[in-house]
Enzyme design. Structure first.
Site, PDB file in Angstrom:
ATOM      1  N   ASN A 160     -29.587  39.759 -34.608  1.00 64.92           N
ATOM      2  CA  ASN A 160     -28.633  39.247 -33.610  1.00 64.92           C
ATOM      3  C   ASN A 160     -28.565  40.059 -32.314  1.00 64.92           C
ATOM      4  O   ASN A 160     -28.111  39.536 -31.306  1.00 64.92           O
ATOM      5  CB  ASN A 160     -27.250  39.045 -34.232  1.00 64.92           C
ATOM      6  CG  ASN A 160     -26.599  40.327 -34.655  1.00 64.92           C
ATOM      7  OD1 ASN A 160     -27.279  41.324 -34.913  1.00 64.92           O
ATOM      8  ND2 ASN A 160     -25.289  40.328 -34.734  1.00 64.92           N
ATOM      9  N   LYS A 183     -38.451  48.448 -39.428  1.00 63.59           N
ATOM     10  CA  LYS A 183     -38.643  47.094 -39.952  1.00 63.59           C
ATOM     11  C   LYS A 183     -37.771  46.162 -39.136  1.00 63.59           C
ATOM     12  O   LYS A 183     -36.547  46.205 -39.218  1.00 63.59           O
ATOM     13  CB  LYS A 183     -38.234  47.009 -41.429  1.00 63.59           C
ATOM     14  CG  LYS A 183     -38.439  45.614 -41.998  1.00 63.59           C
ATOM     15  CD  LYS A 183     -37.295  45.259 -42.905  1.00 63.59           C
ATOM     16  CE  LYS A 183     -37.031  43.795 -43.110  1.00 63.59           C
ATOM     17  NZ  LYS A 183     -37.117  42.872 -42.000  1.00 63.59           N
ATOM     18  N   GLU A 258     -24.307  50.205 -40.436  1.00 66.35           N
ATOM     19  CA  GLU A 258     -23.421  49.456 -39.538  1.00 66.35           C
ATOM     20  C   GLU A 258     -23.411  48.031 -40.057  1.00 66.35           C
ATOM     21  O   GLU A 258     -24.444  47.359 -40.035  1.00 66.35           O
ATOM     22  CB  GLU A 258     -23.938  49.492 -38.096  1.00 66.35           C
ATOM     23  CG  GLU A 258     -23.806  50.833 -37.419  1.00 66.35           C
ATOM     24  CD  GLU A 258     -22.370  51.304 -37.275  1.00 66.35           C
ATOM     25  OE1 GLU A 258     -21.432  50.488 -37.449  1.00 66.35           O
ATOM     26  OE2 GLU A 258     -22.186  52.502 -37.004  1.00 66.35           O
ATOM     27  N   CYS A 292     -21.474  41.079 -34.783  1.00 64.48           N
ATOM     28  CA  CYS A 292     -20.661  41.793 -35.776  1.00 64.48           C
ATOM     29  C   CYS A 292     -19.252  42.001 -35.244  1.00 64.48           C
ATOM     30  O   CYS A 292     -18.298  42.094 -36.005  1.00 64.48           O
ATOM     31  CB  CYS A 292     -21.318  43.127 -36.100  1.00 64.48           C
ATOM     32  SG  CYS A 292     -21.716  44.072 -34.626  1.00 64.48           S
ATOM     33  N   GLU A 389     -16.677  37.169 -43.538  1.00 67.58           N
ATOM     34  CA  GLU A 389     -17.377  36.988 -42.273  1.00 67.58           C
ATOM     35  C   GLU A 389     -18.191  35.696 -42.311  1.00 67.58           C
ATOM     36  O   GLU A 389     -19.164  35.595 -43.049  1.00 67.58           O
ATOM     37  CB  GLU A 389     -18.305  38.185 -42.039  1.00 67.58           C
ATOM     38  CG  GLU A 389     -18.984  38.172 -40.697  1.00 67.58           C
ATOM     39  CD  GLU A 389     -19.998  39.300 -40.537  1.00 67.58           C
ATOM     40  OE1 GLU A 389     -20.836  39.494 -41.438  1.00 67.58           O
ATOM     41  OE2 GLU A 389     -19.948  39.985 -39.496  1.00 67.58           O
ATOM     42  N   GLU A 468     -23.039  55.591 -34.524  1.00 66.34           N
ATOM     43  CA  GLU A 468     -24.223  55.535 -33.679  1.00 66.34           C
ATOM     44  C   GLU A 468     -23.824  55.720 -32.226  1.00 66.34           C
ATOM     45  O   GLU A 468     -22.655  55.684 -31.867  1.00 66.34           O
ATOM     46  CB  GLU A 468     -24.906  54.177 -33.832  1.00 66.34           C
ATOM     47  CG  GLU A 468     -25.342  53.915 -35.261  1.00 66.34           C
ATOM     48  CD  GLU A 468     -26.347  52.792 -35.349  1.00 66.34           C
ATOM     49  OE1 GLU A 468     -27.523  53.033 -35.044  1.00 66.34           O
ATOM     50  OE2 GLU A 468     -25.960  51.675 -35.713  1.00 66.34           O
TER      51      GLU A 468
HETATM   52  P1  NAP Z   1     -29.033  41.163 -43.228  1.00 67.15           P
HETATM   53  O1  NAP Z   1     -29.389  39.888 -43.884  1.00 67.15           O
HETATM   54  O2  NAP Z   1     -28.255  42.151 -43.999  1.00 67.15           O
HETATM   55  O3  NAP Z   1     -30.412  41.808 -42.747  1.00 67.15           O
HETATM   56  C1  NAP Z   1     -30.496  42.995 -42.007  1.00 67.15           C
HETATM   57  C2  NAP Z   1     -31.870  43.593 -42.162  1.00 67.15           C
HETATM   58  O4  NAP Z   1     -32.048  44.033 -43.526  1.00 67.15           O
HETATM   59  C3  NAP Z   1     -33.003  42.592 -41.911  1.00 67.15           C
HETATM   60  O5  NAP Z   1     -34.073  43.258 -41.279  1.00 67.15           O
HETATM   61  C4  NAP Z   1     -33.362  42.148 -43.314  1.00 67.15           C
HETATM   62  O6  NAP Z   1     -34.657  41.625 -43.447  1.00 67.15           O
HETATM   63  C5  NAP Z   1     -33.229  43.472 -44.050  1.00 67.15           C
HETATM   64  N1  NAP Z   1     -33.125  43.349 -45.508  1.00 67.15           N
HETATM   65  C6  NAP Z   1     -32.800  42.262 -46.247  1.00 67.15           C
HETATM   66  N2  NAP Z   1     -32.822  42.571 -47.563  1.00 67.15           N
HETATM   67  C7  NAP Z   1     -33.167  43.873 -47.661  1.00 67.15           C
HETATM   68  C8  NAP Z   1     -33.362  44.775 -48.745  1.00 67.15           C
HETATM   69  N3  NAP Z   1     -33.173  44.382 -50.010  1.00 67.15           N
HETATM   70  N4  NAP Z   1     -33.707  46.056 -48.481  1.00 67.15           N
HETATM   71  C9  NAP Z   1     -33.869  46.468 -47.210  1.00 67.15           C
HETATM   72  N5  NAP Z   1     -33.716  45.668 -46.137  1.00 67.15           N
HETATM   73  C10 NAP Z   1     -33.363  44.383 -46.354  1.00 67.15           C
HETATM   74  O7  NAP Z   1     -28.259  40.902 -41.867  1.00 67.15           O
HETATM   75  P2  NAP Z   1     -28.635  39.805 -40.759  1.00 67.15           P
HETATM   76  O8  NAP Z   1     -28.399  38.460 -41.338  1.00 67.15           O
HETATM   77  O9  NAP Z   1     -29.977  40.102 -40.185  1.00 67.15           O
HETATM   78  O10 NAP Z   1     -27.575  40.162 -39.622  1.00 67.15           O
HETATM   79  C11 NAP Z   1     -26.268  39.700 -39.619  1.00 67.15           C
HETATM   80  C12 NAP Z   1     -25.324  40.745 -40.199  1.00 67.15           C
HETATM   81  O11 NAP Z   1     -25.453  41.977 -39.510  1.00 67.15           O
HETATM   82  C13 NAP Z   1     -23.868  40.371 -40.053  1.00 67.15           C
HETATM   83  O12 NAP Z   1     -23.170  40.691 -41.227  1.00 67.15           O
HETATM   84  C14 NAP Z   1     -23.392  41.241 -38.904  1.00 67.15           C
HETATM   85  O13 NAP Z   1     -22.015  41.472 -38.896  1.00 67.15           O
HETATM   86  C15 NAP Z   1     -24.176  42.479 -39.143  1.00 67.15           C
HETATM   87  N6  NAP Z   1     -24.268  43.281 -37.918  1.00 67.15           N
HETATM   88  C16 NAP Z   1     -23.596  44.475 -37.822  1.00 67.15           C
HETATM   89  C17 NAP Z   1     -23.643  45.227 -36.652  1.00 67.15           C
HETATM   90  C18 NAP Z   1     -22.915  46.521 -36.525  1.00 67.15           C
HETATM   91  O14 NAP Z   1     -23.312  47.318 -35.693  1.00 67.15           O
HETATM   92  N7  NAP Z   1     -21.866  46.776 -37.269  1.00 67.15           N
HETATM   93  C19 NAP Z   1     -24.392  44.767 -35.578  1.00 67.15           C
HETATM   94  C20 NAP Z   1     -25.054  43.552 -35.698  1.00 67.15           C
HETATM   95  C21 NAP Z   1     -24.997  42.827 -36.867  1.00 67.15           C
HETATM   96  P3  NAP Z   1     -35.022  40.074 -43.185  1.00 67.15           P
HETATM   97  O15 NAP Z   1     -35.994  40.132 -42.068  1.00 67.15           O
HETATM   98  O16 NAP Z   1     -35.626  39.581 -44.467  1.00 67.15           O
HETATM   99  O17 NAP Z   1     -33.763  39.349 -42.854  1.00 67.15           O
END
Ligand code: NAP
Ligand code: MG
Length: 488
Positions: A160, A183, A258, A292, A389, A468
């Site tokens: 995102n 990654k 995060e 987020c 969320e 961060e």
């Molecule tokens: P996500 O599904 O948790 O994925 C995040 C990253 O982790 C992706 O690169 C994903 O790969 C990878 N991943 C998935 N399974 C994994 C595993 N078993 N081991 C290691 N890595 C793995 O999150 P998203 O859907 O991309 O992003 C949305 C979420 O991020 C929301 O919950 C949002 O609130 C949160 N977010 C938080 C912040 C913050 O700073 N607090 C900022 C932005 C977003 P893939 O390529 O397969 O998806």
């Protein structure tokens, strides 16, 4: 939007390992499509696996001794040249970001430019102190602290903020002398590959930065488990983040998370209402609520509730929803069909549970994954929309009568990322600042948005480990050593 658009032919994209661009050792690729026009293929990207991780970590380990011994100012010079390379292609990065994950161009441009600013800030670390000097108590001889690079650091990022998040991890990791395997998210690899090209153009030595693209389970898991990876910085969802943390800590690694948020905005009766409405709109709906820090719950004091609701609904009427490539568009598509279905299901469930739909709720285009900005009221405090969320343009209005009540209800979630209040009272501001449970607090501004030179991070379930950005980043990317130095 439903006109057929012929996609330009693009070459297959590659991983970047040891300074070379190469396809995955698996020989597999996947197609990434444009969420505004799913018939358009943005590119074919490597579907990497464990062997790619193995090679990337080996390259990073090999590059570590020379990079960590390079003077900090030399490392900073590479970051500054990378910032220049990004400046030169901000528009191209922004256009590709919009095409691959649907962020409206006006926000994508700002994010791409911000990546360069983050690099410039981090480069300044080369001239800032990295330790403290004391006297030993018995002799007066020097005793001081130094900060050392960790070694190979793994970065796992979401789709995102495909420029800002990779860069705000990479910039401090590299300036303090670590080498990196990143990654990138499968949903937005192209933006990250632009950044890697900029580092390459800037003369970053081969192996210092390695980029591997593929699924979380096939690339993320082996990366987290790799014995030569010292630390993992992860941004993404709570369930995946907690899995990564448990695995990493079991293996004795340093880990930083995060995660998601469920961010409240409180509107007091004494607030400047028009500003609060604008902030609520931007916080809930820009980037289609896929932040987020997006505003998920809006608590409005009794006396101004109806006035606020009318103005908010009017603002939604006037908002521009549609093609993210149009620089006027405020609300673009959802990143993919699966996410669109998940959000639609949450909307349906909320209606079944008896919440009142005030605006939106429906898909706006047959092809594009466009969802109308959606507002509910009458959502129970323990209902899905109040607690979990839902990662889209969906927000809820709640009525309250006292500040005590507003603070208590705002805090009644497991998340603690960001929160806002709109008020003209100093006393109310002070209570919010002291009592609201979130890592990022905004007084009279929206829940989203972050400056590059100050710490960023959540508390409660929204984060883990040091924050961060800004100078806070030194905590995670270095280790502290104390040196007792007596004369010969
Ligand atoms: P996500 O599904 O948790 O994925 C995040 C990253 O982790 C992706 O690169 C994903 O790969 C990878 N991943 C998935 N399974 C994994 C595993 N078993 N081991 C290691 N890595 C793995 O999150 P998203 O859907 O991309 O992003 C949305 C979420 O991020 C929301 O919950 C949002 O609130 C949160 N977010 C938080 C912040 C913050 O700073 N607090 C900022 C932005 C977003 P893939 O390529 O397969 O998806
Ligand atoms: Mg995901």
């Amino acid at each position: 939007m439903s006109d057929t658009i012929v996609a330009p032919v693009r070459p297959a994209f590659a991983n970047f390992v040891g300074g070379e661009w190469a396809p995955s050792t698996t020989g597999r690729t996947y197609e990434k499509r444009n969420p505004a026009r799913p018939s358009e293929v943005v590119g074919e990207f490597p579907a990497s696996g464990a062997e790619d991780v193995e090679r990337a970590v080996a390259a990073a380990l090999g590059a570590f001794p020379a990079w960590s011994r390079t003077p900090a100012a030399g490392r900073a010079a590479v970051l500054l040249r990378t910032a220049e390379a990004i400046d030169a292609r901000v528009e191209e990065i922004a256009q590709d970001m919009t095409r691959e994950m649907g962020k409206p161009l006006r926000e994508a441009r700002l994010e791409a430019a911000r990546a360069a600013a983050i690099l410039r800030f981090a480069a300044g670390e080369a001239w800032r102190p990295v330790g403290e000097l004391y006297q030993q108590s018995a002799t007066g001889a020097p005793v001081y602290t130094v900060r050392r690079a960790l070694g190979v650091v793994a970065l796992i990022t979401p789709w995102n903020f495909p420029a800002a998040i990779p860069i705000w991890k990479l910039a401090p990791a590299l300036v303090y002398g670590n080498t990196v395997v990143i990654k990138l998210a499968q949903e937005a690899p192209l933006t990250g590959l632009h950044l890697a090209e900029c580092f390459e153009q800037a003369g970053l030595p081969g192996g210092v930065l390695n980029v591997v693209i593929g699924r979380g389970s096939e690339v993320g898991t082996p990366l987290v488990r790799h014995p030569d990876v010292r630390a993992i910085s992860f941004t993404g969802s709570v369930p995946v983040g907690h899995e990564v943390r448990d695995e990493a800590t079991r293996l004795g690694k340093r880990v930083q998370l995060e995660l998601g948020g469920h961010n409240p905005l409180i509107v007091m009766a004494d607030a400047k209402l028009e500003r609060a409405v604008e902030a609520a709109y931007a916080g809930a709906f820009w980037s289609a609520g896929q932040k987020c820090t997006a505003t998920r719950r809006i608590y409005v004091e009794d006396a101004v509730y109806e006035d606020f609701r009318a103005r908010f609904l009017d603002r939604i009427e006037r908002g521009k929803v549609g093609d993210p490539a149009d620089p006027e568009t405020e609300v673009g598509p959802i990143v993919n069909e699966r996410q669109l279905d998940e959000i639609t299901e949450a909307i349906e469930q909320s209606r079944r549970e008896g919440a009142t739909l005030l605006a939106g709720g429906e898909r706006l285009d047959e092809e594009a994954y466009l969802l109308a900005p959606t507002v509910f009221e009458g959502v129970a405090d323990d209902a899905l929309l109040s607690c979990e969320e839902v990662f889209g343009p969906v927000t809820s209005l709640y009525r309250f009568s006292t500040l005590d009540e507003a603070l208590e209800r705002a805090n009644a979630v497991r998340f603690g990322l960001s929160a806002s209040i709109f008020t003209t009272s100093l006393e109310t501001t002070q209570r919010f600042v002291n009592e609201l449970e979130a890592g990022l607090l905004h007084v009279n501004s929206q829940t989203a948005g972050a400056d590059i030179h100050v710490p960023f991070g959540g508390i409660k379930s929204s984060g883990f480990g040091p924050h961060e950005q800004g100078r806070a980043a030194i905590e995670f990317y270095t280790e502290l050593v104390t040196v007792y130095q007596d004369g010969p």
